[in-house]
Design a protein around this motif. Structure first.
Motif, PDB file in Angstrom:
ATOM      1  N   LYS A   4      61.781  70.988  46.282  1.00 34.23           N
ATOM      2  CA  LYS A   4      61.485  70.117  45.148  1.00 34.23           C
ATOM      3  C   LYS A   4      61.647  68.640  45.550  1.00 34.23           C
ATOM      4  CE  LYS A   4      62.750  69.650  40.214  1.00 34.23           C
ATOM      5  NZ  LYS A   4      61.723  68.732  39.923  1.00 34.23           N
ATOM      6  N   ARG A   8      58.758  65.751  45.602  1.00 33.58           N
ATOM      7  CA  ARG A   8      58.941  64.489  44.880  1.00 33.58           C
ATOM      8  C   ARG A   8      58.728  63.302  45.831  1.00 33.58           C
ATOM      9  NH1 ARG A   8      60.803  63.013  39.738  1.00 33.58           N
ATOM     10  NH2 ARG A   8      59.664  64.911  39.295  1.00 33.58           N
ATOM     11  N   GLN A  11      55.107  62.902  46.454  1.00 37.22           N
ATOM     12  CA  GLN A  11      54.497  62.318  45.256  1.00 37.22           C
ATOM     13  C   GLN A  11      54.667  60.788  45.262  1.00 37.22           C
ATOM     14  OE1 GLN A  11      56.490  63.644  41.684  1.00 37.22           O
ATOM     15  NE2 GLN A  11      55.246  62.355  40.341  1.00 37.22           N
ATOM     16  N   VAL A  39      57.055  58.256  37.515  1.00 35.60           N
ATOM     17  CA  VAL A  39      58.507  58.469  37.521  1.00 35.60           C
ATOM     18  C   VAL A  39      59.176  57.130  37.209  1.00 35.60           C
ATOM     19  CG1 VAL A  39      58.393  60.358  39.209  1.00 35.60           C
ATOM     20  CG2 VAL A  39      58.753  58.018  40.025  1.00 35.60           C
TER      21      VAL A  39
END
Length: 195
Positions: A4, A8, A11, A39
């Protein structure tokens, strides 16, 4: 959890690439990168110490991706001419992708003079590119299709200079339709160099 975090981070890196390509290196802020990634700025700070940290990783990431794509394309062929064609197909990937990459890359190069880390990343990228060129040149010499008196490293450096020069001229011409023209002219120029 680690997967994860990697997702992230990817991203955020993709967001940084898009932000720099749209806004320009000098104008992009951490907030812009956060906005492009959807974010908070705090999330960006969690993964990267600073804007400089993100941008260094971005330059390294995009140049490594370009090199991986080029070497993979070249390695699918057996003879020098086919490898050369595959190399140019991989470099002249498409007008939108070339425009985005070279816009961002030139922004980074403009900063490299005062940034030792960028210089190091860029030299590594070029050494990788020169290795591809050298392999093609040396194979072509062994096959008897290129001039046997060529110095493979010098020739590889000149090949990359022709490639990047062609793409920069295409980019600054601001005419997307000339992409194929510059690719063809690049191939002819490289073949002249090799013969």
């Amino acid at each position: 959890m680690k997967k994860k975090e990697e997702e992230r981070k990817k991203q955020i890196m993709k967001a940084a690439y898009n932000a720099v390509s749209t806004l320009g290196y000098d104008n992009v802020t951490l907030q812009d990168i956060a906005d492009y990634a959807n974010v908070s700025k705090g999330v960006v700070h969690y993964y990267f110490k600073s804007k400089q940290n993100i941008l260094s990783e971005l330059l390294e990431s995009i140049t490594n991706q370009i090199y991986s794509y080029e070497i993979e394309a070249v390695n699918q062929h057996q003879n020098a001419i086919d490898k050369l064609k595959a190399y140019l197909d991989a470099v002249f990937i498409s007008p939108p992708k070339n425009k985005k990459f070279y816009s961002v890359y030139l922004d980074f190069l403009a900063q490299a003079n005062g940034n030792e880390e960028y210089k190091k990343i860029n030299l590594n990228f070029y050494e990788n590119c020169w290795n591809i060129g050298q392999e093609i040149v040396e194979l072509g010499i062994r096959e008897g299709v290129f001039n046997e008196e060529l110095d493979s490293l010098t020739t590889a450096k000149m090949m990359r200079a022709i490639i990047d020069g062609s793409l920069i001229q295409w980019l600054t011409s601001n005419e997307e339709g000339l992409h194929q023209y510059y690719k063809d002219a690049c191939m002819k120029s490289i073949l002249k160099l090799l013969n």
